[in-house]
Design an enzyme around this catalytic site. Structure first.
Site, PDB file in Angstrom:
ATOM      1  N   ASP A 257       0.830  -1.213   0.000  1.00 21.65           N
ATOM      2  CA  ASP A 257       0.000   0.000   0.000  1.00 21.65           C
ATOM      3  C   ASP A 257       0.866   1.264   0.000  1.00 21.65           C
ATOM      4  O   ASP A 257       1.982   1.257   0.527  1.00 21.65           O
ATOM      5  CB  ASP A 257      -0.907  -0.034   1.237  1.00 21.65           C
ATOM      6  CG  ASP A 257      -2.033   0.986   1.149  1.00 21.65           C
ATOM      7  OD1 ASP A 257      -2.370   1.421   0.017  1.00 21.65           O
ATOM      8  OD2 ASP A 257      -2.571   1.356   2.198  1.00 21.65           O
TER       9      ASP A 257
ATOM     10  N   ASN B 139       1.269   3.416  -2.872  1.00 21.76           N
ATOM     11  CA  ASN B 139       1.795   3.828  -4.185  1.00 21.76           C
ATOM     12  C   ASN B 139       1.255   5.201  -4.595  1.00 21.76           C
ATOM     13  O   ASN B 139       1.995   6.049  -5.103  1.00 21.76           O
ATOM     14  CB  ASN B 139       1.392   2.829  -5.271  1.00 21.76           C
ATOM     15  CG  ASN B 139       1.988   1.468  -5.057  1.00 21.76           C
ATOM     16  OD1 ASN B 139       2.827   1.279  -4.179  1.00 21.76           O
ATOM     17  ND2 ASN B 139       1.567   0.493  -5.849  1.00 21.76           N
TER      18      ASN B 139
ATOM     19  N   ARG C 250      -0.584   8.997 -10.231  1.00 26.38           N
ATOM     20  CA  ARG C 250      -0.632   7.806  -9.372  1.00 26.38           C
ATOM     21  C   ARG C 250       0.084   6.603  -9.991  1.00 26.38           C
ATOM     22  O   ARG C 250       0.711   5.816  -9.297  1.00 26.38           O
ATOM     23  CB  ARG C 250      -2.094   7.414  -9.095  1.00 26.38           C
ATOM     24  CG  ARG C 250      -2.865   8.402  -8.257  1.00 26.38           C
ATOM     25  CD  ARG C 250      -4.303   7.927  -8.078  1.00 26.38           C
ATOM     26  NE  ARG C 250      -4.364   6.592  -7.539  1.00 26.38           N
ATOM     27  CZ  ARG C 250      -4.222   6.280  -6.258  1.00 26.38           C
ATOM     28  NH1 ARG C 250      -4.036   7.235  -5.379  1.00 26.38           N
ATOM     29  NH2 ARG C 250      -4.288   5.038  -5.858  1.00 26.38           N
TER      30      ARG C 250
ATOM     31  N   SER D 245      -7.041  -5.970  -5.646  1.00 26.70           N
ATOM     32  CA  SER D 245      -8.174  -6.515  -4.891  1.00 26.70           C
ATOM     33  C   SER D 245      -9.442  -6.516  -5.734  1.00 26.70           C
ATOM     34  O   SER D 245      -9.516  -5.823  -6.757  1.00 26.70           O
ATOM     35  CB  SER D 245      -8.402  -5.686  -3.626  1.00 26.70           C
ATOM     36  OG  SER D 245      -9.013  -4.457  -3.955  1.00 26.70           O
TER      37      SER D 245
ATOM     38  N   ASN E 218     -10.468  -3.076  -6.267  1.00 23.06           N
ATOM     39  CA  ASN E 218      -9.648  -2.152  -7.074  1.00 23.06           C
ATOM     40  C   ASN E 218     -10.240  -1.845  -8.456  1.00 23.06           C
ATOM     41  O   ASN E 218      -9.843  -0.889  -9.110  1.00 23.06           O
ATOM     42  CB  ASN E 218      -8.208  -2.666  -7.228  1.00 23.06           C
ATOM     43  CG  ASN E 218      -7.381  -2.517  -5.970  1.00 23.06           C
ATOM     44  OD1 ASN E 218      -6.463  -3.295  -5.721  1.00 23.06           O
ATOM     45  ND2 ASN E 218      -7.681  -1.523  -5.153  1.00 23.06           N
TER      46      ASN E 218
ATOM     47  N   ARG F 113     -11.426   1.729  -9.326  1.00 22.22           N
ATOM     48  CA  ARG F 113     -10.513   2.837  -9.677  1.00 22.22           C
ATOM     49  C   ARG F 113     -10.749   3.273 -11.120  1.00 22.22           C
ATOM     50  O   ARG F 113     -11.323   2.517 -11.907  1.00 22.22           O
ATOM     51  CB  ARG F 113      -9.076   2.380  -9.485  1.00 22.22           C
ATOM     52  CG  ARG F 113      -8.829   2.091  -8.034  1.00 22.22           C
ATOM     53  CD  ARG F 113      -7.390   1.865  -7.740  1.00 22.22           C
ATOM     54  NE  ARG F 113      -7.275   1.673  -6.297  1.00 22.22           N
ATOM     55  CZ  ARG F 113      -6.196   1.932  -5.589  1.00 22.22           C
ATOM     56  NH1 ARG F 113      -5.107   2.372  -6.166  1.00 22.22           N
ATOM     57  NH2 ARG F 113      -6.182   1.743  -4.292  1.00 22.22           N
TER      58      ARG F 113
ATOM     59  N   ARG G 128       2.293  -4.458   6.614  1.00 24.71           N
ATOM     60  CA  ARG G 128       1.496  -3.449   5.919  1.00 24.71           C
ATOM     61  C   ARG G 128       2.263  -2.126   5.858  1.00 24.71           C
ATOM     62  O   ARG G 128       2.335  -1.397   6.844  1.00 24.71           O
ATOM     63  CB  ARG G 128       0.142  -3.249   6.590  1.00 24.71           C
ATOM     64  CG  ARG G 128      -0.653  -2.171   5.855  1.00 24.71           C
ATOM     65  CD  ARG G 128      -2.137  -2.326   5.933  1.00 24.71           C
ATOM     66  NE  ARG G 128      -2.719  -1.448   4.917  1.00 24.71           N
ATOM     67  CZ  ARG G 128      -3.943  -1.509   4.465  1.00 24.71           C
ATOM     68  NH1 ARG G 128      -4.747  -2.419   4.920  1.00 24.71           N
ATOM     69  NH2 ARG G 128      -4.380  -0.685   3.545  1.00 24.71           N
TER      70      ARG G 128
ATOM     71  N   ARG H 297      -5.322  -1.720   9.017  1.00 25.13           N
ATOM     72  CA  ARG H 297      -6.469  -2.516   8.544  1.00 25.13           C
ATOM     73  C   ARG H 297      -5.982  -3.783   7.857  1.00 25.13           C
ATOM     74  O   ARG H 297      -4.872  -3.819   7.338  1.00 25.13           O
ATOM     75  CB  ARG H 297      -7.240  -1.745   7.454  1.00 25.13           C
ATOM     76  CG  ARG H 297      -7.940  -0.538   7.862  1.00 25.13           C
ATOM     77  CD  ARG H 297      -8.901  -0.136   6.743  1.00 25.13           C
ATOM     78  NE  ARG H 297      -8.247   0.634   5.701  1.00 25.13           N
ATOM     79  CZ  ARG H 297      -8.027   1.940   5.775  1.00 25.13           C
ATOM     80  NH1 ARG H 297      -8.395   2.617   6.835  1.00 25.13           N
ATOM     81  NH2 ARG H 297      -7.440   2.573   4.780  1.00 25.13           N
TER      82      ARG H 297
ATOM     83  N   GLU I 288       1.175 -12.517  13.081  1.00 23.10           N
ATOM     84  CA  GLU I 288       1.679 -11.313  13.737  1.00 23.10           C
ATOM     85  C   GLU I 288       1.599 -10.182  12.708  1.00 23.10           C
ATOM     86  O   GLU I 288       1.847 -10.411  11.519  1.00 23.10           O
ATOM     87  CB  GLU I 288       3.147 -11.514  14.155  1.00 23.10           C
ATOM     88  CG  GLU I 288       3.343 -12.606  15.190  1.00 23.10           C
ATOM     89  CD  GLU I 288       2.707 -12.260  16.530  1.00 23.10           C
ATOM     90  OE1 GLU I 288       2.692 -11.075  16.907  1.00 23.10           O
ATOM     91  OE2 GLU I 288       2.193 -13.188  17.194  1.00 23.10           O
TER      92      GLU I 288
END
Ligand code: FPP
Length: 254
Positions: A30, A32, A43, A75, A78, A81, A198, A204, A217
């Site tokens: 995540d 970018n 982007r 995902s 996604n 977008r 993450r 999240r 973990e």
């Protein structure tokens, strides 16, 4: 400064290598868009830079002895977008697979994909199948790309598969347990992740590996994915090595 950082990274790597490394690491790539925005770039420039981070992390994971690396690349959400961004992501996937395939083979990578792959554009799907075929013999690290992937759709797809088996007489509902269910998921045969990384700072799970992350973990860093490199992977593993995993039980130390 660079020399000091290199020495620090070498020391960290030595420490990480002296202890057991996680068998399976999952990463939500995540940040970018924010990376590009901070530089006044479109982007998609962030996604391109994200592909460079991916190359670095795949190589490092293999060298450190991580057996499975699962990456959230696209995902089921996604698709919302702008179509131009989706287009670039699919082209980047294709380019990445064609350009990196030789290096993946040389590094002992076995590439796999999870998700509703049949809904990807044909060129991306074909590039994926070719890369999976060519890397089939890789025995160092299995790299799993989650594409058009959603944790809830995966669970629904598993339930459908099991219902079909039951209707065909191949499964007695009374024998359905966690082990049978696990083998109906896209990740059939792959152990659960030990560590979820993450980048980008969000706390999240974002519909990623909902079943499989039950006891993982979690390590979150504000570093944006395009800036994520080997040293961040080492930091995450070192932190994991300091944790005590109890899987719902009690500490052996009492
Ligand atoms: C999330 O960042 C990232 C993605 C939706 C795509 C991840 C794709 C790559 C790293 C490109 C390379 C992948 C392959 C398989 C070649 P974001 O755009 O949501 O970032 P933001 O939260 O800062 O907007």
């Amino acid at each position: 400064m660079a020399a000091v950082e290199a020495a620090w990274e070498a020391e960290l790597e030595q420490r990480v290598r002296s202890l057991p490394v996680p068998r399976h690491i999952a990463i939500i790539m995540d940040g970018n868009g924010r990376w590009a925005q901070q530089r006044g770039l479109p982007r998609v420039a962030g996604h391109r830079a994200g592909a460079d981070a991916l190359r670095d992390v795949v190589r490092a994971a293999g060298e450190l002895g991580v057996a499975y690396l699962t990456l959230f690349a696209f995902s089921t959400e996604n698709w919302r977008r702008p179509p131009e961004e989706v287009d670039v992501l699919m082209k980047l996937l294709e380019e990445y697979l064609e350009r990196e395939c030789d290096e993946l083979v040389a590094a002992g990578v076995r590439l796999k994909s999870i998700g509703r792959i049949e809904a990807l554009p044909a060129p991306a799907r074909d590039a994926l199948r070719r890369a999976e075929d060519r890397t089939r013999g890789g025995d160092r690290v299995t790299v799993v790309l989650a594409l058009n992937y959603g944790g809830r759709s995966e669970i629904v797809d598993a339930a459908r598969r099991l219902c079909r088996m039951a209707l065909a007489g191949g499964l007695d509902p009374a024998s359905l347990d966690e082990d049978v269910f696990r083998e109906a998921l896209y990740t059939e045969g792959i152990p659960d992740p030990d560590l979820l990384i993450r980048p980008g700072g969000e706390m999240r799970v974002s519909n990623f590996l909902l079943w499989q992350l039950a006891y993982a973990e979690i390590w979150v860093t504000p570093v944006l994915w395009p800036d994520f490199r080997r040293r961040h992977l080492l930091e995450a593993i070192a932190d994991y090595q300091r944790r005590e995993r109890r899987f719902g039980g009690l500490s052996p130390r009492g």
